[in-house]
Design a protein around this motif. Structure first.
Motif, PDB file in Angstrom:
ATOM      1  N   THR A 230       0.839  -1.199   0.000  1.00 43.76           N
ATOM      2  CA  THR A 230       0.000   0.000   0.000  1.00 43.76           C
ATOM      3  C   THR A 230       0.871   1.246   0.000  1.00 43.76           C
ATOM      4  OG1 THR A 230      -1.550  -1.261   1.332  1.00 43.76           O
ATOM      5  CG2 THR A 230      -1.929   1.114   1.201  1.00 43.76           C
ATOM      6  N   GLY A 514      -7.600   8.390  -6.153  1.00 41.31           N
ATOM      7  CA  GLY A 514      -7.601   7.266  -5.213  1.00 41.31           C
ATOM      8  C   GLY A 514      -6.721   7.538  -4.001  1.00 41.31           C
ATOM      9  N   THR A 532     -11.008   5.558  -9.908  1.00 43.63           N
ATOM     10  CA  THR A 532      -9.761   5.044  -9.346  1.00 43.63           C
ATOM     11  C   THR A 532      -9.683   3.527  -9.472  1.00 43.63           C
ATOM     12  OG1 THR A 532      -8.518   4.972  -7.284  1.00 43.63           O
ATOM     13  CG2 THR A 532     -10.869   5.093  -7.049  1.00 43.63           C
ATOM     14  N   THR A 536      -9.214   0.664  -4.333  1.00 44.45           N
ATOM     15  CA  THR A 536      -9.296   1.836  -3.452  1.00 44.45           C
ATOM     16  C   THR A 536     -10.707   2.413  -3.333  1.00 44.45           C
ATOM     17  OG1 THR A 536      -8.586   3.159  -5.322  1.00 44.45           O
ATOM     18  CG2 THR A 536      -6.904   2.628  -3.722  1.00 44.45           C
ATOM     19  N   GLU A 539     -12.626   2.627   0.210  1.00 42.82           N
ATOM     20  CA  GLU A 539     -12.105   3.614   1.162  1.00 42.82           C
ATOM     21  C   GLU A 539     -12.541   5.016   0.787  1.00 42.82           C
ATOM     22  OE1 GLU A 539      -8.030   3.341   2.397  1.00 42.82           O
ATOM     23  OE2 GLU A 539      -7.864   1.380   1.463  1.00 42.82           O
TER      24      GLU A 539
END
Ligand code: PEP
Ligand code: MG
Length: 585
Positions: A230, A514, A532, A536, A539
């Motif tokens: 990440t 994103g 995006t 992602t 979130e």
């Protein structure tokens, strides 16, 4: 035995997630090939062995190609067409044979020698396209050599335990042979966000970091490593304390992902009910299951250039029509924004003769190339138009730098429409047309452009590199690549304002859409749509669902007054933590 010290390497995040395990150094195996002289009468036998090895290797590659095409889709399989081209390279073969006859050394030795020379010549050319070819030549060369000496393949499919693969580069065929259960992460010295390795990592959903430059020199097989895909971080020989922390992070990540997926069917609205578009970026149609699983409401960017890559011919109108129609049908009633061919920069097409350029990102790329090659451009436009009857398709031009270009592109679109009419083929006459705003000149004249398109989509990957003069794939200056830079925010504010004044929607499909630390600011600046990577999406949705527009506007208003990228980034994180207290950033 002395205890190894923990250290951290920073690279480019290729696929999100956290994993830890034993390192497995891959691809360093150097077969020791002795310099053995042969007799005149042995030459024919050596040539035969060479030809057998070529046939054997070709069959191996055809097998992999078939398997990958079935498992991951034709586009991924096409990568191996480039490998077949290496095997069929008559110059390489002739050079090996003539050197063999002249020097009378074993075929393994001669082949390795020629291969090394080839790679050296290509690497000195300092050209992105040729560098891509080096990895193909290397990959195929290693295979041929293995087959010549009859060595067992050091294959990733044969792994007996779970490992993290550490490699200088992972070629597509190597990535494809990975035993998915036993390869729990991978990291490479080279590669950027748009490299095939990064694309494959995302579709395999294995945490990965690329572009680490020196990882193969710093890590030994058996070392324990943590891969944080990440954040693009690799921790080597972590202390028990670090391991514990990352294990907790990993568990949080997994639980969080699961929790986020519960948002899948909830609308993307702010607390005060403002609906925000939340769509996905895709490279190939095979990305669609992930798009659907993550609850995207459409495709905000379908990068079509992968269609044209690693193949000998150009995709036909019918072939493209079928692919676009399939995507349109699958995503219906949501929209799919098909971006026309964005060749160039760091994306090259093997079948087109594109001359070497000093500054490919600022050169003959994207819409510039398409306007110069209306045959290729119009074929794609006709395919998109025809597919538009199967769903909600929109078309978008990359890298528009001014009104003239936009008008020329639209004129070609009109010609494509006329041609279809002549052929009595149906299409959506009112298909929406958008421009990517990713060149500063387009951002600054967005008031003018907005009057002649139906929507904008901000391409921050390029907009940032052009406005800050920072090559987006050069890891040496990556610290200057700041999405939160005040110049970038001002350009984005200007684009959104101008779009809205003209009554058109403004989306964003660059990676910044994103970047959750920027979500509140973008929302407050009035962005209508975030597009995006599927992973992602949940979130971003959670953040949007946690704030009201008034608060987001207040955050954006303050952010735009700040004076450095760091100030903006710190402020953005602070405010995000206030809005979503358990956010992991
Ligand atoms: C961009 O530039 O932000 C973008 C989305 O296009 P690409 O990354 O394909 O250049
Ligand atoms: Mg771009």
């Amino acid at each position: 035995m002395t205890k190894k010290k923990e250290f951290i390497l920073k690279g480019i995040p290729a696929a999100p997630g956290i994993t830890s395990g034993k390192a497995f150094l891959f691809g360093r195996e150097q077969h020791a090939i002795p310099r053995i002289s042969i007799k005149e009468e042995e030459i024919q036998n050596e040539i035969r062995r060479f030809k057998d090895a070529l046939i054997h290797t070709k069959n191996e590659i055809l097998d992999i190609k078939k398997r990958i095409s079935e498992e991951m889709g034709i586009e991924h399989g096409q990568i191996f067409s480039a490998h077949l081209l290496v095997i069929e390279d008559s110059m390489l073969i002739e050079e090996v044979v003539s050197k063999l006859k002249k020097e009378k050394l074993s075929i393994e030795y001669i082949f390795q020698d020629v291969l090394r020379r080839y790679i050296k010549v290509f690497s000195e050319m300092d050209d992105e396209y040729l560098r891509e070819r080096i990895s193909d030549i290397n990959d195929v060369g290693r295979r041929i050599l293995r087959n010549l000496i009859g060595a067992k393949e050091d294959i990733l499919s044969d792994l007996k335990e779970k490992v993290i693969v550490i490699a200088y580069d992972l070629s597509p065929s190597e990535t494809a042979t990975m035993h998915k259960k036993n390869v729990i992460g991978f990291v490479t010295d080279i590669g950027g966000r748009t490299s095939h390795t990064a694309i494959m990592a995302k579709s395999l959903e294995i945490p990965a970091v690329v572009g680490l430059e020196i990882v193969t020199k710093k890590v030994e097989s058996g070392d324990i490593v943590i891969v944080d895909g990440t954040h693009g971080i690799v921790i080597v020989n972590p202390s028990p304390k670090t391991l514990k922390k990352y294990e907790a992070d990993r568990e949080r990540f997994v639980a969080f992902e699961r929790h986020l997926l519960e948002l899948k069917d909830l609308p993307c609205v702010t607390l005060d009910g403002r609906k925000i578009g939340l769509s996905a970026n895709i490279e190939v149609p095979e990305d669609l299951p992930s798009v659907i699983a993550h609850g995207a409401e459409g495709i905000g960017l379908y990068r079509t250039e992968y269609f044209y890559m690693n193949r000998k011919d150009l995709p036909t109108e019918d072939e493209q029509f079928k692919a676009y129609s399939a995507v349109a049908k699958r995503v219906k009633p949501h929209y799919v924004i098909i971006r026309t061919l964005d060749l160039g920069g760091d994306k090259f097409l093997s079948q087109l003769e594109v001359p070497h350029e000093m500054n490919p990102f600022m050169g003959w790329r994207a819409i510039r190339f398409c306007l110069a090659r209306p045959d290729i451009f119009k074929t794609q436009l006709r395919a998109i138009l025809r597919a538009s009857t199967h769903g909600n398709l929109k078309v978008m031009y990359p890298m528009i730098s001014g009104l003239d270009e936009l008008r020329q592109a639209n004129a070609i679109l009109d010609e494509a429409k006329k041609e279809l009419k002549k052929r009595a083929l149906p299409f959506n006459e009112d298909i929406e047309v958008g421009a990517m705003i990713e060149v500063p000149s387009a951002a600054l004249t967005s008031d003018i452009l907005a009057k002649e398109v139906d929507f904008f989509s901000i391409g921050t990957n390029d907009l940032i590199q052009y406005s800050l003069a920072v090559d987006r794939v050069n890891e040496k200056i990556a610290y200057l690549y700041e999405p939160a830079h005040p110049a970038v925010l001002r350009l984005i504010e200007n684009i959104i304002e101008n779009g809205h004044k003209a009554g058109i929607g403004v989306g964003m499909c660059g990676e910044m859409a994103g970047d959750m630390t920027m979500t509140l600011i973008l929302l407050g600046l009035g962005l209508d749509e975030f597009s995006t990577s599927p992973i992602t999406i949940p979130e971003i949705k959670r953040i949007i669902r946690s704030v009201n527009m008034e608060q987001a506007r207040e955050i954006a208003k303050k952010a735009i007054t700040l004076t450095t990228g760091k100030e903006v980034a710190d402020y953005a994180k602070k405010r995000l933590r206030e809005v979503v207290s358990d956010i992991v950033i």
